[in-house]
Write a protein that holds these residues in place. Structure first.
Motif, PDB file in Angstrom:
ATOM      1  N   PRO A  27       0.918  -1.033  -0.259  1.00  0.00           N
ATOM      2  CA  PRO A  27      -0.145  -0.179   0.008  1.00  0.00           C
ATOM      3  C   PRO A  27       0.537   1.038   0.069  1.00  0.00           C
ATOM      4  O   PRO A  27       0.524   2.241  -0.902  1.00  0.00           O
ATOM      5  CB  PRO A  27      -0.919  -0.023   1.173  1.00  0.00           C
ATOM      6  N   ALA A  28       2.038   1.110   1.110  1.00  0.00           N
ATOM      7  CA  ALA A  28       2.268   2.305   0.620  1.00  0.00           C
ATOM      8  C   ALA A  28       3.696   2.579  -0.510  1.00  0.00           C
ATOM      9  O   ALA A  28       3.615   3.932  -0.740  1.00  0.00           O
ATOM     10  CB  ALA A  28       3.517   2.091   2.340  1.00  0.00           C
ATOM     11  N   VAL A  35      -3.029   6.010  -5.908  1.00  0.00           N
ATOM     12  CA  VAL A  35      -4.169   7.234  -5.473  1.00  0.00           C
ATOM     13  C   VAL A  35      -3.544   8.357  -6.099  1.00  0.00           C
ATOM     14  O   VAL A  35      -4.674   9.757  -5.712  1.00  0.00           O
ATOM     15  CB  VAL A  35      -4.384   7.006  -4.041  1.00  0.00           C
ATOM     16  N   SER A  36      -2.007   8.614  -5.465  1.00  0.00           N
ATOM     17  CA  SER A  36      -1.173  10.012  -5.944  1.00  0.00           C
ATOM     18  C   SER A  36      -1.880  10.708  -7.607  1.00  0.00           C
ATOM     19  O   SER A  36      -1.776  11.588  -8.245  1.00  0.00           O
ATOM     20  CB  SER A  36      -0.394  10.218  -5.898  1.00  0.00           C
ATOM     21  N   HIS A  37      -1.810   9.373  -8.512  1.00  0.00           N
ATOM     22  CA  HIS A  37      -1.496   9.778 -10.034  1.00  0.00           C
ATOM     23  C   HIS A  37      -2.228   8.866 -11.211  1.00  0.00           C
ATOM     24  O   HIS A  37      -1.968   9.774 -12.522  1.00  0.00           O
ATOM     25  CB  HIS A  37       0.317   9.333 -10.108  1.00  0.00           C
ATOM     26  N   THR A 123     -13.382   5.354  -6.249  1.00  0.00           N
ATOM     27  CA  THR A 123     -12.676   5.724  -5.296  1.00  0.00           C
ATOM     28  C   THR A 123     -11.999   3.499  -5.406  1.00  0.00           C
ATOM     29  O   THR A 123     -12.365   3.282  -5.928  1.00  0.00           O
ATOM     30  CB  THR A 123     -13.728   4.647  -4.098  1.00  0.00           C
ATOM     31  N   TRP A 124     -11.099   3.308  -4.379  1.00  0.00           N
ATOM     32  CA  TRP A 124      -9.776   2.583  -4.816  1.00  0.00           C
ATOM     33  C   TRP A 124     -10.250   1.587  -3.780  1.00  0.00           C
ATOM     34  O   TRP A 124     -10.715   2.087  -2.334  1.00  0.00           O
ATOM     35  CB  TRP A 124      -8.612   3.042  -4.096  1.00  0.00           C
ATOM     36  N   THR A 125     -10.502   0.197  -4.316  1.00  0.00           N
ATOM     37  CA  THR A 125     -10.520  -0.743  -3.674  1.00  0.00           C
ATOM     38  C   THR A 125      -9.551  -1.332  -3.228  1.00  0.00           C
ATOM     39  O   THR A 125      -8.965  -1.935  -4.219  1.00  0.00           O
ATOM     40  CB  THR A 125     -11.666  -1.736  -3.954  1.00  0.00           C
ATOM     41  N   ILE A 142      -4.483   4.098   2.040  1.00  0.00           N
ATOM     42  CA  ILE A 142      -3.484   4.057   1.289  1.00  0.00           C
ATOM     43  C   ILE A 142      -2.416   4.982   2.063  1.00  0.00           C
ATOM     44  O   ILE A 142      -0.743   5.193   2.513  1.00  0.00           O
ATOM     45  CB  ILE A 142      -3.208   4.324  -0.004  1.00  0.00           C
ATOM     46  N   ILE A 143      -3.522   6.336   2.236  1.00  0.00           N
ATOM     47  CA  ILE A 143      -2.590   7.670   2.738  1.00  0.00           C
ATOM     48  C   ILE A 143      -1.515   7.297   3.867  1.00  0.00           C
ATOM     49  O   ILE A 143      -0.247   8.091   4.195  1.00  0.00           O
ATOM     50  CB  ILE A 143      -3.447   9.066   2.233  1.00  0.00           C
TER      51      ILE A 143
END
Length: 161
Positions: A27-28, A35-37, A123-125, A142-143
């Protein structure tokens, strides 16, 4: 050692299109990158359509020498098909999200540990096979994972210098 993952997108008909991702799929790492790009569905769909990848950067990029990790190499996606000429590395398709989730948790196609799916609602799953856990609307988690990783690195790198 790789942390393998699968990246997917939910299509208008409810089917899921996915591709394999080899490095830093936790996730990191990959999760944060996605989620960022990669929240633009058209951009994500195009990237997934190129199939399995060694790693994803901030853009799809252009054909590159797979084994020459020069300037800009990690800024773009590097694909097994486009960049190394492999065959049989195209995307995988699932009839529904439910079929994908059940299949992924039961038997990942390439030993993936995580999956990330951009859903129709934007949204992301996130799926974690070890925890048998599915997190819908996972962006905040995730963030937080990214922030925790950075804190850990800073704490443990101080004495290493």
């Amino acid at each position: 050692m790789a942390t393998r993952a699968r990246i997917g997108i939910e299509n208008a008909d409810g089917s899921i299109t996915t591709s394999y991702h080899h490095w830093d799929g936790y996730p990191a790492g990959l999760g944060f990158n996605l989620v960022s790009h990669w929240d633009d569905a058209d951009k994500l769909r195009e990237a997934i359509s190129l199939g399995d990848a060694s790693h994803w950067g901030k853009s799809i990029g252009n054909k590159t020498d797979f084994d020459c990790r020069g300037e800009g190499y990690y800024d773009q996606n590097v694909y097994y098909g486009r960049d190394r000429g492999e065959t049989g590395v195209g995307p995988k398709f699932y009839d529904t999200y439910a079929v994908f989730e059940k299949s992924f948790l039961r038997n990942t196609p390439a030993g993936e540990e995580f999956a990330y799916v951009l859903r129709l609602d934007g949204t992301w799953t996130q799926i974690d096979v070890y925890a048998k856990e599915v997190t819908h609307d996972a962006e905040d988690d995730i963030i937080i994972a990214r922030a925790d990783m950075i804190k850990y690195q800073r704490k443990h790198m101080k004495g290493a210098a």
